[in-house]
Write a protein that holds these residues in place. Sequence first.
Motif, PDB file in Angstrom:
ATOM      1  N   SER A 360     -16.629   3.370   1.270  1.00  0.00           N
ATOM      2  CA  SER A 360     -15.965   3.587  -0.015  1.00  0.00           C
ATOM      3  C   SER A 360     -14.458   3.516   0.203  1.00  0.00           C
ATOM      4  O   SER A 360     -13.925   4.166   1.109  1.00  0.00           O
ATOM      5  CB  SER A 360     -16.356   4.960  -0.581  1.00  0.00           C
ATOM      6  OG  SER A 360     -15.922   5.109  -1.917  1.00  0.00           O
ATOM      7  N   ILE A 361     -13.781   2.714  -0.609  1.00  0.00           N
ATOM      8  CA  ILE A 361     -12.355   2.416  -0.406  1.00  0.00           C
ATOM      9  C   ILE A 361     -11.538   3.062  -1.518  1.00  0.00           C
ATOM     10  O   ILE A 361     -11.808   2.844  -2.706  1.00  0.00           O
ATOM     11  CB  ILE A 361     -12.119   0.900  -0.364  1.00  0.00           C
ATOM     12  CG1 ILE A 361     -13.031   0.250   0.686  1.00  0.00           C
ATOM     13  CG2 ILE A 361     -10.657   0.586  -0.046  1.00  0.00           C
ATOM     14  CD1 ILE A 361     -12.993  -1.266   0.678  1.00  0.00           C
ATOM     15  N   HIS A 362     -10.522   3.831  -1.123  1.00  0.00           N
ATOM     16  CA  HIS A 362      -9.693   4.561  -2.086  1.00  0.00           C
ATOM     17  C   HIS A 362      -8.231   4.501  -1.666  1.00  0.00           C
ATOM     18  O   HIS A 362      -7.893   3.995  -0.596  1.00  0.00           O
ATOM     19  CB  HIS A 362     -10.144   6.030  -2.172  1.00  0.00           C
ATOM     20  CG  HIS A 362     -11.497   6.210  -2.795  1.00  0.00           C
ATOM     21  ND1 HIS A 362     -11.678   6.693  -4.069  1.00  0.00           N
ATOM     22  CD2 HIS A 362     -12.746   5.952  -2.318  1.00  0.00           C
ATOM     23  CE1 HIS A 362     -12.964   6.737  -4.351  1.00  0.00           C
ATOM     24  NE2 HIS A 362     -13.639   6.282  -3.305  1.00  0.00           N
ATOM     25  N   ALA A 363      -7.359   5.038  -2.509  1.00  0.00           N
ATOM     26  CA  ALA A 363      -5.934   5.213  -2.192  1.00  0.00           C
ATOM     27  C   ALA A 363      -5.568   6.630  -2.626  1.00  0.00           C
ATOM     28  O   ALA A 363      -5.681   6.968  -3.803  1.00  0.00           O
ATOM     29  CB  ALA A 363      -5.073   4.173  -2.902  1.00  0.00           C
ATOM     30  N   ASP A 364      -5.149   7.429  -1.675  1.00  0.00           N
ATOM     31  CA  ASP A 364      -4.965   8.860  -1.880  1.00  0.00           C
ATOM     32  C   ASP A 364      -3.756   9.160  -2.772  1.00  0.00           C
ATOM     33  O   ASP A 364      -2.896   8.304  -3.010  1.00  0.00           O
ATOM     34  CB  ASP A 364      -4.782   9.544  -0.527  1.00  0.00           C
ATOM     35  CG  ASP A 364      -5.330  10.949  -0.503  1.00  0.00           C
ATOM     36  OD1 ASP A 364      -5.565  11.487  -1.596  1.00  0.00           O
ATOM     37  OD2 ASP A 364      -5.526  11.491   0.597  1.00  0.00           O
ATOM     38  N   ALA A 365      -3.721  10.378  -3.270  1.00  0.00           N
ATOM     39  CA  ALA A 365      -2.582  10.845  -4.060  1.00  0.00           C
ATOM     40  C   ALA A 365      -2.463  12.351  -3.887  1.00  0.00           C
ATOM     41  O   ALA A 365      -3.460  13.049  -3.682  1.00  0.00           O
ATOM     42  CB  ALA A 365      -2.738  10.494  -5.536  1.00  0.00           C
ATOM     43  N   PHE A 366      -1.226  12.834  -3.962  1.00  0.00           N
ATOM     44  CA  PHE A 366      -0.999  14.271  -3.876  1.00  0.00           C
ATOM     45  C   PHE A 366       0.076  14.644  -4.877  1.00  0.00           C
ATOM     46  O   PHE A 366       0.707  13.792  -5.505  1.00  0.00           O
ATOM     47  CB  PHE A 366      -0.601  14.669  -2.452  1.00  0.00           C
ATOM     48  CG  PHE A 366      -0.758  16.141  -2.173  1.00  0.00           C
ATOM     49  CD1 PHE A 366      -1.999  16.743  -2.283  1.00  0.00           C
ATOM     50  CD2 PHE A 366       0.331  16.910  -1.821  1.00  0.00           C
ATOM     51  CE1 PHE A 366      -2.152  18.094  -2.038  1.00  0.00           C
ATOM     52  CE2 PHE A 366       0.194  18.263  -1.577  1.00  0.00           C
ATOM     53  CZ  PHE A 366      -1.055  18.862  -1.685  1.00  0.00           C
ATOM     54  N   THR A 472      -6.826   4.530   2.024  1.00  0.00           N
ATOM     55  CA  THR A 472      -6.000   3.517   2.684  1.00  0.00           C
ATOM     56  C   THR A 472      -4.546   3.938   2.849  1.00  0.00           C
ATOM     57  O   THR A 472      -3.879   3.474   3.774  1.00  0.00           O
ATOM     58  CB  THR A 472      -6.047   2.209   1.883  1.00  0.00           C
ATOM     59  OG1 THR A 472      -5.672   2.489   0.521  1.00  0.00           O
ATOM     60  CG2 THR A 472      -7.461   1.639   1.898  1.00  0.00           C
ATOM     61  N   ALA A 473      -4.050   4.789   1.968  1.00  0.00           N
ATOM     62  CA  ALA A 473      -2.660   5.260   2.013  1.00  0.00           C
ATOM     63  C   ALA A 473      -2.481   6.240   0.857  1.00  0.00           C
ATOM     64  O   ALA A 473      -3.398   6.438   0.051  1.00  0.00           O
ATOM     65  CB  ALA A 473      -1.665   4.103   1.899  1.00  0.00           C
ATOM     66  N   PHE A 474      -1.300   6.851   0.786  1.00  0.00           N
ATOM     67  CA  PHE A 474      -0.973   7.706  -0.349  1.00  0.00           C
ATOM     68  C   PHE A 474      -0.232   6.872  -1.390  1.00  0.00           C
ATOM     69  O   PHE A 474       0.932   6.534  -1.221  1.00  0.00           O
ATOM     70  CB  PHE A 474      -0.113   8.896   0.088  1.00  0.00           C
ATOM     71  CG  PHE A 474      -0.909  10.067   0.588  1.00  0.00           C
ATOM     72  CD1 PHE A 474      -1.327  11.063  -0.284  1.00  0.00           C
ATOM     73  CD2 PHE A 474      -1.258  10.160   1.917  1.00  0.00           C
ATOM     74  CE1 PHE A 474      -2.074  12.140   0.164  1.00  0.00           C
ATOM     75  CE2 PHE A 474      -2.001  11.226   2.389  1.00  0.00           C
ATOM     76  CZ  PHE A 474      -2.409  12.223   1.506  1.00  0.00           C
ATOM     77  N   ILE A 475      -0.952   6.550  -2.469  1.00  0.00           N
ATOM     78  CA  ILE A 475      -0.336   5.749  -3.516  1.00  0.00           C
ATOM     79  C   ILE A 475       0.741   6.549  -4.244  1.00  0.00           C
ATOM     80  O   ILE A 475       1.597   5.981  -4.932  1.00  0.00           O
ATOM     81  CB  ILE A 475      -1.417   5.249  -4.495  1.00  0.00           C
ATOM     82  CG1 ILE A 475      -0.917   4.039  -5.285  1.00  0.00           C
ATOM     83  CG2 ILE A 475      -1.890   6.360  -5.429  1.00  0.00           C
ATOM     84  CD1 ILE A 475      -2.009   3.356  -6.097  1.00  0.00           C
ATOM     85  N   SER A 476       0.726   7.875  -4.086  1.00  0.00           N
ATOM     86  CA  SER A 476       1.745   8.726  -4.700  1.00  0.00           C
ATOM     87  C   SER A 476       3.048   8.714  -3.914  1.00  0.00           C
ATOM     88  O   SER A 476       4.064   9.230  -4.389  1.00  0.00           O
ATOM     89  CB  SER A 476       1.226  10.169  -4.804  1.00  0.00           C
ATOM     90  OG  SER A 476       0.761  10.641  -3.547  1.00  0.00           O
ATOM     91  N   ASN A 477       3.044   8.134  -2.724  1.00  0.00           N
ATOM     92  CA  ASN A 477       4.258   7.973  -1.928  1.00  0.00           C
ATOM     93  C   ASN A 477       4.895   6.630  -2.285  1.00  0.00           C
ATOM     94  O   ASN A 477       4.244   5.585  -2.157  1.00  0.00           O
ATOM     95  CB  ASN A 477       3.903   8.023  -0.437  1.00  0.00           C
ATOM     96  CG  ASN A 477       5.110   7.858   0.459  1.00  0.00           C
ATOM     97  OD1 ASN A 477       5.627   6.758   0.600  1.00  0.00           O
ATOM     98  ND2 ASN A 477       5.539   8.940   1.069  1.00  0.00           N
ATOM     99  N   PRO A 478       6.145   6.607  -2.748  1.00  0.00           N
ATOM    100  CA  PRO A 478       6.741   5.335  -3.213  1.00  0.00           C
ATOM    101  C   PRO A 478       6.723   4.242  -2.157  1.00  0.00           C
ATOM    102  O   PRO A 478       6.461   3.070  -2.465  1.00  0.00           O
ATOM    103  CB  PRO A 478       8.170   5.730  -3.588  1.00  0.00           C
ATOM    104  CG  PRO A 478       8.097   7.205  -3.889  1.00  0.00           C
ATOM    105  CD  PRO A 478       7.055   7.750  -2.957  1.00  0.00           C
ATOM    106  N   GLU A 479       6.983   4.611  -0.897  1.00  0.00           N
ATOM    107  CA  GLU A 479       7.009   3.601   0.161  1.00  0.00           C
ATOM    108  C   GLU A 479       5.617   3.027   0.405  1.00  0.00           C
ATOM    109  O   GLU A 479       5.445   1.805   0.526  1.00  0.00           O
ATOM    110  CB  GLU A 479       7.560   4.225   1.449  1.00  0.00           C
ATOM    111  CG  GLU A 479       7.652   3.247   2.612  1.00  0.00           C
ATOM    112  CD  GLU A 479       8.182   3.903   3.870  1.00  0.00           C
ATOM    113  OE1 GLU A 479       8.047   3.292   4.957  1.00  0.00           O
ATOM    114  OE2 GLU A 479       8.721   5.032   3.781  1.00  0.00           O
ATOM    115  N   GLU A 480       4.618   3.892   0.458  1.00  0.00           N
ATOM    116  CA  GLU A 480       3.259   3.406   0.698  1.00  0.00           C
ATOM    117  C   GLU A 480       2.699   2.694  -0.531  1.00  0.00           C
ATOM    118  O   GLU A 480       1.908   1.759  -0.398  1.00  0.00           O
ATOM    119  CB  GLU A 480       2.366   4.567   1.126  1.00  0.00           C
ATOM    120  CG  GLU A 480       2.763   5.147   2.477  1.00  0.00           C
ATOM    121  CD  GLU A 480       1.680   5.974   3.119  1.00  0.00           C
ATOM    122  OE1 GLU A 480       0.767   6.432   2.399  1.00  0.00           O
ATOM    123  OE2 GLU A 480       1.746   6.173   4.349  1.00  0.00           O
TER     124      GLU A 480
END
Length: 517
Positions: A360-366, A472-480
């Motif tokens: 299962s493929i996602h992009a994290d957020a915090f 895959t990464a934190f989509i909530s991080n602008p750089e990522e």
Amino acid sequence: MSDDASSPFPPSPASSACAPGPSRRGLLQAGTLVLLLGASQIARGAGIMAVRVWPAQDYSRVTIESDRQLVAKQFFVATPPRLAVDIEGIDLNPELRELVAKVKADDPNIAGIRVGQNAPGVVRLVVDLKRAALPQVFTLPPIAAYRHRLVFDLYPAEPEDPLETLIAERLRDAGPGGGAPGARPPTPAPLPNIAAARPGTAGDPLGDLIAQHNQRPAGAPPAPPGGLPQPTPGPTAPVATPSGAPAAAPPAVAAGPTPPHSGGGTAPSAPAIARATDRLIIVALDPGHGGEDPGAIGPGGTREKDVVLRVAHLLRDRINATTVGGNPMRAFLTRDADFFVPLGVRVEKARRVQADLFVSIHADAFTTPAARGASVFALSQSGASSSAARWLANKENQSDLVGGLNVRSQDRHVQSALLDMSTTAQINDSLKLGSVLLGEIGGMARLHKPRVEQAGFAVLKAPDIPSVLVETAFISNPEEEAKLRTAAYQQQLADALMRGITRYFAKNPPLARSRSV
């Protein structure tokens, strides 16, 4: 307080004549009128916030979002197939008229939508269908960014079987001239041949069917469909394979050098080919969220559901071009377009095609933009490995509420039993898979945690399939977020996941299937 204030009777006309403002009689009459009109008339002023149409091969969905709950009555006409829905308490407006133009020509289920004022305060929608359907009409309460939603789900009466679709794709690719023009041949992985069934185990139904196909003389009619394994009981709402639904083309992937073909010499006979190379290694790819559920949204507006679908398409291409010990690999997507799939249906789809792995493929957020790095999760039956893992699992498990699950159509007891069957062996295999994936991702990106974490993710609870969830990464991080938007980074992610899957099979060769479909 005066006696008049507590009296159930209105004051006399003489006393009310000298009172400023609205009379008590007028207020009482107005209140009585509201009670007599009832809820349907109160909703007369309901405002339509948005209308949406989500086409897919599995099913097509129509959503009407409003500031108040709408009351609807529906009836279905079989010939020609069409669904009529009367929405009470509203008048025809430009927002509802927009539905007519939102239907796409390539929608697999909806031919068109007509809308009109059927009666004062009643708007009728007629959904003309391309094939027989099993419609579901239901409402959803406000959640997240959505207000009230009235939903029409239009499932095909005869859904396609995902297992049959995988077989058809494999036969097409294995036939003369099969495969896309210019496509590279399958890349073999250096593994021992594991196609032959062990003594005492049942054969592979996929391989058996393909062998039967290859043994038929040219021009012979196809084998009767009774030879196909029958599907296991699924959810109440019929679900078909996602293949064939319209989807945005993934970024182009450069073809690598063609490796030398192993085992040269005279080509073996057709039955030998089927037995030696047609034990399909099936990897279920699960792009998270979709449709009404956008997933996490980055500060730049990037939607998780879009990014993970592109990565899944790239990984699918790589899997379909790879062999394991001479056995072709095949990717199966739980969704290959932008539509909502309930968590339980994702698991059931993977089990239906007898998947060897589930990713299962996602992009994290915090809540803060400082969090960064990729993560890999496996299931836990004894509690989460960290508070962050527990928080994320709870958030991901809310997907059904945002995406719009029709609770009435789901057999909760059956789903609960399925999700509670996960075994210790499955979890151990999932941890092995997660470790190699984490190692490969760590070679091209920053990791959030250096180990595989565990929590109670509902989508990882297939009892017989090693299953992991990749953030895959934190989509909530602008750089990522910026990296996730680029084709180059998406391709690097797909390459890393492909290497991890190949490494997993190098140490854990898939055996011939002995489980029934």
